[in-house]
Enzyme design. Structure first.
Site, PDB file in Angstrom:
ATOM      1  N   CYS A  53       0.831  -1.194   0.000  1.00  0.00           N
ATOM      2  CA  CYS A  53       0.000   0.000   0.000  1.00  0.00           C
ATOM      3  C   CYS A  53       0.869   1.249   0.000  1.00  0.00           C
ATOM      4  O   CYS A  53       2.088   1.175   0.102  1.00  0.00           O
ATOM      5  CB  CYS A  53      -0.867   0.014   1.243  1.00  0.00           C
ATOM      6  SG  CYS A  53       0.124   0.052   2.734  1.00  0.00           S
ATOM      7  N   ASP A  66       6.316 -34.979 -13.377  1.00  0.00           N
ATOM      8  CA  ASP A  66       7.469 -35.519 -12.675  1.00  0.00           C
ATOM      9  C   ASP A  66       6.976 -35.771 -11.248  1.00  0.00           C
ATOM     10  O   ASP A  66       5.990 -35.177 -10.826  1.00  0.00           O
ATOM     11  CB  ASP A  66       8.574 -34.461 -12.705  1.00  0.00           C
ATOM     12  CG  ASP A  66       9.714 -34.822 -11.795  1.00  0.00           C
ATOM     13  OD1 ASP A  66      10.148 -35.972 -11.854  1.00  0.00           O
ATOM     14  OD2 ASP A  66      10.153 -33.953 -11.032  1.00  0.00           O
ATOM     15  N   ASP A  75      10.270 -30.191 -12.351  1.00  0.00           N
ATOM     16  CA  ASP A  75      11.056 -29.166 -11.677  1.00  0.00           C
ATOM     17  C   ASP A  75      12.549 -29.436 -11.672  1.00  0.00           C
ATOM     18  O   ASP A  75      13.337 -28.517 -11.535  1.00  0.00           O
ATOM     19  CB  ASP A  75      10.576 -29.026 -10.233  1.00  0.00           C
ATOM     20  CG  ASP A  75      11.000 -30.196  -9.392  1.00  0.00           C
ATOM     21  OD1 ASP A  75      10.891 -31.331  -9.895  1.00  0.00           O
ATOM     22  OD2 ASP A  75      11.450 -29.989  -8.255  1.00  0.00           O
TER      23      ASP A  75
END
Lengths: 75, 728
Positions: free
Chosen positions: B30, B438, B622
């Site tokens: 913010c 995988d 990965d």
């Protein structure tokens, strides 16, 4: 219709000034952070008096809504 | 810890005695956060500027040379509650930023030119039906030419150069008909102006350029944003390495500062952060994130280790290597290059559309000219009518149809945790009909977890967790997480490679290797039941307990597999891990097809086999061993925890612990592709309506301008429908 002799160059040069303004704003990085600029518009200016920071800290806490305000005392 | 890190690699000289540093910052939500960070850091003496970029979640700092240690800023931000880490813009990102900047500049110029020309065109249009003198009309046309010709020469360069490159490669892309359209429109307009004619198309040409540039800019901007986000994520991993700066002295430096040939020290419990070869030391290493194999291997002088390898027992000295020295690495790089070449042959939807589009439109224009000549029109009028056909069909909507959807859809995917790496990722992911997962790190979570919590009393878990806080070993970290511990015990000693021990309530406590705690038989029992687990033993006085540590399957994996099946997509596991481990995962998730012990090359072979049968495969993986398969597959995704190489070749990267983003990506892409096709059809319908008018010779510049902006707005509005981030 002689008025065109003044009006057309005037209109075109106004357009050109607008374009220069755009190119200047682009060059000075004003389009790099559009989301941030939207937020900056509503933040207060630099706090000058010692009393101002307290309010700002409260505002921070309200908006963030998180407990990560350990540095609040830094002001 | 961070105070010891040498950040000098990231510093940039800014002239006049100033230094610059860029930091990726997490948690700026913010305006208050921005103000707080900027004020706080600017108040440090010698700091000349601190500026937050909220869009990219970054902070740019500048200060006077000397005096300040960059680590101070990281520490100060941590005190404020923000995790931050220096980063370096990579070349690709710098290039994208420059490209976006230049597109925006061209867009600005084109938009200003279009506005001014419109101001001149409207009097001409209204004057043509009232009392405008021909001299006045010519004057306005010449003024338009004066504005449009230089503006078009500058703004349309991206289209011209891309069309030229395509033609030189003896191909055609969307930019070829665009360039032809622009050039013909301009040329006709100039000739018509010289001939004192009623109509000139300067406004249509520059408007077309402005619309198309807007499409390009949107596309570029989205890609730049995801790239910035991804490189922040990489920076915030804060990977460091202990580099030898002399033969005896080490210094902790960021991984980005390690060059091939540097020697780094990797201690037990640490993750190796570089690829290289062991030159000294022996250790058990866990390569599960790299090869998918969950059983530990032995690293000795000469063996290769990879970033992501966990060193378990001994200390290693590793020489950082380039791809040419590491055997597995070199092999994988070779496979990768090969697979990527094959992928670059993929034809995007826009290109396929333009291959159909260009010949049809150009033939129509040519036939129009012949037709008018046959009907006895003059050569000049026939040519002008033919060019009007080209102008009205100029692929304005066609050029926006796909980038607009792409921008909106990738924004929606971004919000649901999927970052797209490749421009054509959406089109390819939408078309897949097979998914290969995988196992290690993809179906399972990359972190370890305690599997037998239920069998151990709560107070024991709590105590073990507090003891485990004193160890840096990842298995100990799993115990800490399970116990939610935060108060370390006092006076604990660590025996590297064995465990930690100390004293609690008058009795000795130990956590570590089963033999270190005298719990061998208990550990053996657990390992017999569950051979996939790692074990860590705990003893307090005479009490002995053994934790079974395992990689947990992602919480929503079974749902995702079932969801994919409902979408008509077959799921398969292809893993480098051993058979029992893969079988167990397949059984839990209800996956029928699985393969274990698969080498990187065989993964590619399996994908090519499926491709040969006509399947379009989405590979989700990965490890380093998955990288070639990711590149070879029709489309690919990686979790954000994947090795660098896999992330770099994957079409999309997904965030978080859940596997859900995979199915979100497939659904979102399918919807986006549907919208792209719809948009193309809208463009076709528009042409079918507009072309007869043009062939009849009734198109005035006013009609051309209205039709062009009308169709563009329609296509844009349709694209906005891709915003829904997840369909119910």
């Amino acid at each position: 219709m002689e008025v065109l002799v003044y009006l057309v160059p005037l209109a075109l040069s106004l357009g050109f000034v607008g374009l220069l303004g755009f190119l200047w704003s682009l060059k000075s990085g004003q389009y790099d952070d559009l989301d941030g600029a939207a937020w900056r518009a509503i933040t207060d200016d630099e706090p000058d008096e010692p009393s101002a920071p307290v309010q700002i800290v409260q505002m921070d806490q309200r908006i963030c809504g998180s407990g990560r305000q350990r540095g609040a005392g830094e002001y | 810890m961070q105070a010891d890190i040498d950040f000098s690699h990231f510093l940039k000289r800014a002239g006049a005695g100033l230094v610059q540093l860029d930091l990726a910052v997490e948690g700026i939500n913010c305006a208050g956060c921005m103000a707080k960070i900027e004020r706080n850091l600017s108040s440090i003496p010698d700091v000349t500027s601190a500026r937050v970029n909220f869009t990219e979640n970054r902070l740019a700092l500048e200060w006077k040379v000397g005096g300040l240690d960059p680590a101070l800023f990281v520490k100060r931000l941590a005190e404020l509650g923000y995790r931050a880490y220096p980063f370096q813009r990579d070349n690709a990102e710098t290039l994208e930023a420059e490209r976006a900047q230049s597109l925006l500049r061209r867009l600005g110029v084109a938009a200003f030119a279009a506005m001014n020309v419109m101001m001149l065109s409207i009097p001409v249009w209204s004057g043509n039906v009232s009392d405008m003198l021909p001299e006045q009309r010519d004057f306005f046309h010449w003024l338009s030419a004066l504005i449009v010709l230089p503006a078009a020469a500058y703004c349309a360069q991206p289209f011209f150069s891309s069309a030229f490159a395509a033609l030189r490669a003896r191909g055609a892309n969307m930019d070829v008909p665009i360039s032809i359209g622009i050039l013909l429109a301009l040329a006709t307009s100039v000739i018509e102006t010289i001939g004192h004619a009623e109509h000139a198309y300067f406004d249509a040409a520059i408007m077309l350029i402005a619309f198309l540039l807007a499409g390009r800019y949107l596309d570029q901007n989205m890609r730049r944003r995801t790239r910035a986000f991804a490189s922040n994520l990489a920076a915030l991993k804060a990977e460091t390495a202990a580099k030898f700066i002399s033969s005896t002295e080490i210094r902790t430096v960021p991984v980005a500062a390690i060059k091939p040939g540097d020697i780094v020290l990797v201690r037990p419990g640490e993750c190796c952060t570089v690829d290289g070869n062991v030159i000294e030391g022996y250790s058990e290493v866990d390569q599960s994130l790299v090869t998918g194999e969950t059983l530990p291997a032995i690293a000795a002088p000469g063996s290769a280790v990879f970033a992501g390898t966990l060193v378990r027992s001994g200390t290693l000295r590793v020489r950082a290597a380039t791809a040419s020295d590491g055997t597995l690495l070199a092999e994988i790089s070779r496979l990768l290059d090969h697979a990527l070449q094959a992928r670059s042959r993929y034809l995007r939807l826009a290109e396929r559309a333009s291959r159909l589009y260009a010949p049809i439109v150009h033939t129509t224009a040519f036939l129009t000219m012949l037709g008018w000549l046959a009907f006895g029109a003059t050569f000049h009028d026939s040519v002008v009518t033919a060019i009007a056909v080209l102008i009205i069909t100029c692929p304005c909507a066609l050029g926006l149809a796909i980038p607009a959807v792409q921008t909106v859809a990738s924004g929606a995917l971004f919000r649901s945790g999927v970052l797209l790496n490749a421009g054509d990722a959406i089109e390819r992911i939408a078309e897949v009909d097979r998914v290969i997962f995988d196992k290690t790190g993809t179906l399972t979570l990359p972190e370890l977890d305690v599997a037998n919590l239920a069998a151990i009393p709560d107070d024991v878990i709590k105590l073990a967790g507090r003891l485990a806080l004193s160890s840096r070993h990842p298995i100990a970290a799993a115990v800490v997480r399970a116990a939610g511990a935060s108060e370390p015990l006092a006076d604990i000693e660590e025996e590297p490679g064995r465990g930690v021990h100390g004293c609690y309530e008058g009795a000795p406590v130990r956590l570590g290797h089963p033999s270190f705690c005298g719990a061998d038989s208990l550990a053996h029992e657990i390992l017999c039941r569950d051979p996939e687990a790692s074990v860590v033993a705990f003893s307090h006085g005479d009490a002995r307990h053994v934790f079974a540590i395992q990689q947990r399957i992602r919480p929503d994996a079974a749902e995702v597999v079932a969801g994919l099946a409902r979408l008509g997509i077959m799921v398969e596991i292809v893993s480098g891990d051993r058979e029992p481990a893969v079988w167990r995962a397949a059984e839990t998730l209800g996956i029928i097809k699985w393969r274990a012990n698969v080498s990187p090359m065989d993964k590619v072979a399996r994908i090519e086999g499926l491709t040969g049968q006509g399947y379009k495969v989405l590979m989700v993986g990965d490890g380093l061993n998955d990288a070639p398969a990711l590149a070879a597959a029709y489309a690919s995704m990686s979790p954000v925890t994947a090795t660098h190489m896999s992330q770099a070749v994957a079409d999309a990267v997904f965030l978080g612990q859940r596997l859900g983003p995979v199915i979100t990506a497939v659904r979102g892409s399918r919807r986006a592709l549907r919208l792209m096709r719809q948009n193309l059809w809208l463009a076709v319908v528009y042409n079918v309506l507009a072309v007869p008018i043009a062939i009849a010779g009734l198109v005035t510049p006013l009609i051309a301008a209205a039709a062009m902006s009308g169709s563009s707005i329609l296509v844009m509005l349709n694209a906005l429908r891709a915003r829904r981030s997840e369909a119910a």
